[in-house]
Design a protein around this motif. Structure first.
Motif, short mmCIF file in Angstrom:
data_model
loop_
_atom_site.label_atom_id
_atom_site.label_comp_id
_atom_site.label_asym_id
_atom_site.label_seq_id
_atom_site.Cartn_x
_atom_site.Cartn_y
_atom_site.Cartn_z
N LEU A 1 -4.44 0.69 -4.09
CA LEU A 1 -5.29 1.26 -3.06
C LEU A 1 -4.82 0.86 -1.66
CD1 LEU A 1 -8.78 1.04 -4.75
CD2 LEU A 1 -7.84 3.08 -3.65
N ALA A 2 -4.22 -0.31 -1.54
CA ALA A 2 -3.69 -0.71 -0.23
C ALA A 2 -2.61 0.27 0.23
CB ALA A 2 -3.12 -2.12 -0.31
N ARG A 3 -1.79 0.74 -0.70
CA ARG A 3 -0.78 1.73 -0.36
C ARG A 3 -1.45 3.07 0.00
NH1 ARG A 3 3.01 3.77 2.38
NH2 ARG A 3 4.18 5.44 1.37
N MET A 4 -2.53 3.42 -0.69
CA MET A 4 -3.23 4.65 -0.39
C MET A 4 -3.83 4.61 1.02
SD MET A 4 -3.63 7.60 -1.79
CE MET A 4 -3.26 7.24 -3.51
N VAL A 5 -4.27 3.42 1.45
CA VAL A 5 -4.76 3.26 2.82
C VAL A 5 -3.65 3.55 3.82
CG1 VAL A 5 -5.64 1.60 4.50
CG2 VAL A 5 -6.57 1.62 2.18
N GLU A 6 -2.45 3.04 3.55
CA GLU A 6 -1.31 3.31 4.44
C GLU A 6 -1.01 4.80 4.51
OE1 GLU A 6 1.85 1.04 2.79
OE2 GLU A 6 1.06 -0.90 3.46
N ILE A 7 -1.07 5.48 3.37
CA ILE A 7 -0.81 6.92 3.32
C ILE A 7 -1.87 7.67 4.14
CG2 ILE A 7 -0.81 8.94 1.80
CD1 ILE A 7 0.42 7.11 -0.36
N ALA A 8 -3.15 7.27 3.96
CA ALA A 8 -4.23 7.93 4.69
C ALA A 8 -4.13 7.67 6.19
CB ALA A 8 -5.58 7.45 4.15
N ASP A 9 -3.77 6.45 6.57
CA ASP A 9 -3.60 6.14 8.00
C ASP A 9 -2.48 6.97 8.62
OD1 ASP A 9 -5.66 4.31 8.09
OD2 ASP A 9 -4.37 2.56 7.79
N ALA A 10 -1.38 7.14 7.89
CA ALA A 10 -0.27 7.93 8.40
C ALA A 10 -0.66 9.40 8.53
CB ALA A 10 0.94 7.79 7.47
N ALA A 11 -1.44 9.90 7.56
CA ALA A 11 -1.88 11.30 7.61
C ALA A 11 -2.83 11.55 8.77
CB ALA A 11 -2.54 11.68 6.29
N ALA A 12 -3.52 10.48 9.21
CA ALA A 12 -4.51 10.62 10.29
C ALA A 12 -3.93 10.34 11.67
CB ALA A 12 -5.68 9.67 10.03
N ARG B 1 -9.81 -0.28 -9.73
CA ARG B 1 -8.40 -0.58 -10.01
C ARG B 1 -7.59 0.70 -10.23
NH1 ARG B 1 -7.78 -0.15 -15.58
NH2 ARG B 1 -9.75 0.00 -16.73
N PRO B 2 -6.32 0.70 -9.84
CA PRO B 2 -5.46 1.88 -10.05
C PRO B 2 -5.03 1.98 -11.51
CG PRO B 2 -4.20 0.10 -9.05
CD PRO B 2 -5.62 -0.39 -9.13
N VAL B 3 -4.95 3.22 -12.01
CA VAL B 3 -4.55 3.42 -13.41
C VAL B 3 -3.40 4.40 -13.57
CG1 VAL B 3 -6.78 2.77 -14.40
CG2 VAL B 3 -6.38 5.15 -13.73
N LEU C 1 -9.08 21.05 -11.09
CA LEU C 1 -8.65 22.23 -10.34
C LEU C 1 -7.14 22.35 -10.30
CD1 LEU C 1 -11.17 22.14 -7.35
CD2 LEU C 1 -11.40 23.25 -9.57
N GLY C 2 -6.46 21.52 -11.12
CA GLY C 2 -5.01 21.60 -11.22
C GLY C 2 -4.25 20.86 -10.14
N ARG C 3 -4.94 20.00 -9.37
CA ARG C 3 -4.29 19.29 -8.27
C ARG C 3 -3.78 17.93 -8.73
NH1 ARG C 3 -9.36 19.70 -4.22
NH2 ARG C 3 -10.26 18.70 -6.09
N PRO C 4 -2.61 17.50 -8.26
CA PRO C 4 -2.12 16.17 -8.61
C PRO C 4 -2.93 15.11 -7.89
CG PRO C 4 -0.67 17.18 -6.99
CD PRO C 4 -1.66 18.23 -7.39
N GLY C 5 -3.16 13.98 -8.56
CA GLY C 5 -3.94 12.91 -7.96
C GLY C 5 -3.59 11.56 -8.52
N GLN C 6 -4.00 10.52 -7.80
CA GLN C 6 -3.93 9.16 -8.30
C GLN C 6 -5.35 8.73 -8.68
OE1 GLN C 6 -1.66 6.71 -8.96
NE2 GLN C 6 0.05 8.14 -8.67
N ALA C 7 -5.49 8.08 -9.84
CA ALA C 7 -6.80 7.74 -10.36
C ALA C 7 -7.09 6.25 -10.19
CB ALA C 7 -6.90 8.12 -11.83
N TYR C 8 -8.35 5.95 -9.87
CA TYR C 8 -8.83 4.58 -9.70
C TYR C 8 -10.14 4.45 -10.48
CZ TYR C 8 -5.31 4.82 -6.14
OH TYR C 8 -4.11 5.00 -5.51
N VAL C 9 -10.25 3.41 -11.29
CA VAL C 9 -11.33 3.31 -12.27
C VAL C 9 -12.17 2.07 -12.03
CG1 VAL C 9 -11.76 2.82 -14.72
CG2 VAL C 9 -10.23 4.68 -14.07
#
Length: 324
Positions: free
Chosen positions: A98-109, A259-261, A268-276
Motif C-alpha cells: 500500500l505504501a507503493r500505491m500511495v506513491e502511485i496515487a501521489d504521482a497521479a495527483a 494487507r496486499p494479496v 467490470l473487467g478492470r485490472p486491479g490490486q487487491a488488499y484484504v
C-alpha cells in the motif's frame, strides 16, 4: 443500554445538521441509514444482518409493481445464479504494498486533475437473506448526477455486466426483469448541507480522516472495517478527484490489518490490486487501480457459513464497483 443508544445515534437517517426536505422523499443517504437502522449493520459488516435489501424504499415499491406484472404474465426465464463467486487473486502475481500505491496515487495527483465531482456511478451486488427463502443477489447500477442549481437526479437500473443481455433477478427472487430495466428515476430539488458526506471532502489525509469519522457519526477513531464502510459512503456520494484519491490511499496504507494479496480482475473487467482485511466471519477486499491508486471496488465475503440463513462460506454478501 449504551450500545443500543450509540447504534441509534449512528444510524440517524435525518441528523439535525443534515438537509431538510419537508414532506418530500428522503435523500438517498438518509434512506441508506434508515435501512441500516432497520436491518442492523453497515455496508461492510459492523453488525450481522439477517435481511438486507440495498435498494431504496422507492426502488422496493417500483420492483413490487414489476414483480406483480411478471407473476401475472407467468415469466418463463430461468433465475440467475444467486451469488457471485469471490474475486480470485491471479496465481503468481506480485502483491503491491500500500505504501507503493500511495506513491502511485501521489504521482497521479501531481497536476491536480481530474477534479472532485459530486455524484456517483456505481454497480452493486447485494445479498438478501431470509429464513424461508434461499439468499439471492440483486445486481443494480445507480447513477447520481448533480446540477449547478444543487438539484440532482438518481437513476437505478437492473443490470448485471457478468451476463450482458440476460434477464436480471428482481427483488424476492420470484421474477425477472429485462437487462437495463429502469427500476426508478427520481429528481430531487435543490439542497445544501455543510455536514459530511454531503459537504466536499478534504484532500488532506488528516482532515479526511476526521471527515469520514464525522460522516459515520462515530465518536471514536474508525476501525479498519469502519474505515472501509466510510470510504464506501464517500464514494456513493462523490466521484473523487486525483488529490482525494491520494488521500484515501494514504488512509488505507495506515489501516491496521489491511494487507496486499496480488492482482485481480474486477467484475467490470478492470485490472486491479487487491488488499484484504480478515474480520470476524467475513473477508473485506479493496480493489485499487494499479495505475492511479483509485479505489475501484469493495467486496465482502462470508468466511463462516450460516445454514439457518442459507449463507455458505465463500458467498459474496456485498460488492460495489465504482466508475468514472
Amino acid at each position: 443500554m449504551p450500545d443500543e443508544l450509540d447504534l441509534l445515534r449512528a444510524t440517524n437517517p435525518v441528523p439535525a445538521d443534515g438537509p431538510h426536505f419537508g414532506d418530500g422523499p428522503l435523500h438517498h443517504d438518509a434512506e441508506r441509514r434508515l435501512n441500516q437502522l432497520l436491518h442492523g449493520r453497515g455496508l461492510l459488516g459492523r453488525r450481522r444482518r439477517r435481511l438486507r435489501w440495498a435498494w431504496s424504499l422507492a426502488t422496493v415499491a417500483a420492483v413490487a409493481v414489476t414483480m406483480t406484472a411478471l407473476l401475472l404474465a407467468g415469466p418463463n426465464t430461468v433465475p440467475a445464479v444467486a451469488a457471485p463467486r469471490p474475486l480470485l487473486v491471479q496465481a503468481g502475481s506480485t502483491p503491491v504494498p500500500l505504501a507503493r500505491m500511495v506513491e502511485i496515487a501521489d504521482a497521479a495527483a501531481a497536476d491536480g486533475s481530474p477534479k472532485l465531482r459530486k455524484g456517483t456511478h456505481v454497480q452493486t451486488w447485494s445479498m438478501g437473506m431470509s429464513e424461508d427463502k434461499p439468499p439471492i443477489t440483486l445486481p443494480v447500477e445507480r447513477v447520481v448526477r448533480w446540477r449547478a442549481d444543487a438539484s440532482h437526479t438518481e437513476l437505478v437500473v437492473a443490470t448485471d455486466p457478468r451476463h450482458p443481455g440476460r434477464p436480471v433477478l428482481s427483488e424476492g427472487g420470484d421474477g425477472m426483469v429485462e437487462d437495463g430495466h429502469v427500476i426508478s428515476e427520481q429528481t430531487f430539488g435543490p439542497s445544501w448541507s455543510d455536514a459530511p458526506p454531503e459537504s466536499p471532502p478534504p484532500y488532506d489525509p488528516g482532515r479526511l480522516k476526521a471527515y469520514l469519522q464525522e460522516a459515520q457519526h462515530q465518536p471514536t477513531p474508525l476501525t479498519t472495517p469502519e474505515l472501509l464502510d466510510a470510504v464506501a459512503v464517500l464514494l456513493n456520494h462523490w466521484t473523487l478527484g486525483a488529490r482525494e484519491d491520494a488521500a484515501v490511499a494514504r488512509l488505507l496504507a495506515d489501516a491496521e490489518g489491511l494487507r496486499p494479496v496480488g492482482r485481480v480482475t474486477d467484475r467490470l473487467g478492470r485490472p486491479g490490486q487487491a488488499y484484504v482485511y480478515d474480520g470476524r466471519g467475513s473477508r473485506l477486499m479493496v480493489i485499487m487501480d494499479p495505475a492511479t491508486g483509485t479505489v475501484l471496488g469493495l467486496e465482502n465475503t462470508a468466511t463462516v457459513a450460516e445454514p439457518q440463513w442459507g449463507l455458505k462460506k465463500g458467498d459474496v454478501m456485498d460488492y460495489s464497483a465504482w466508475m468514472r
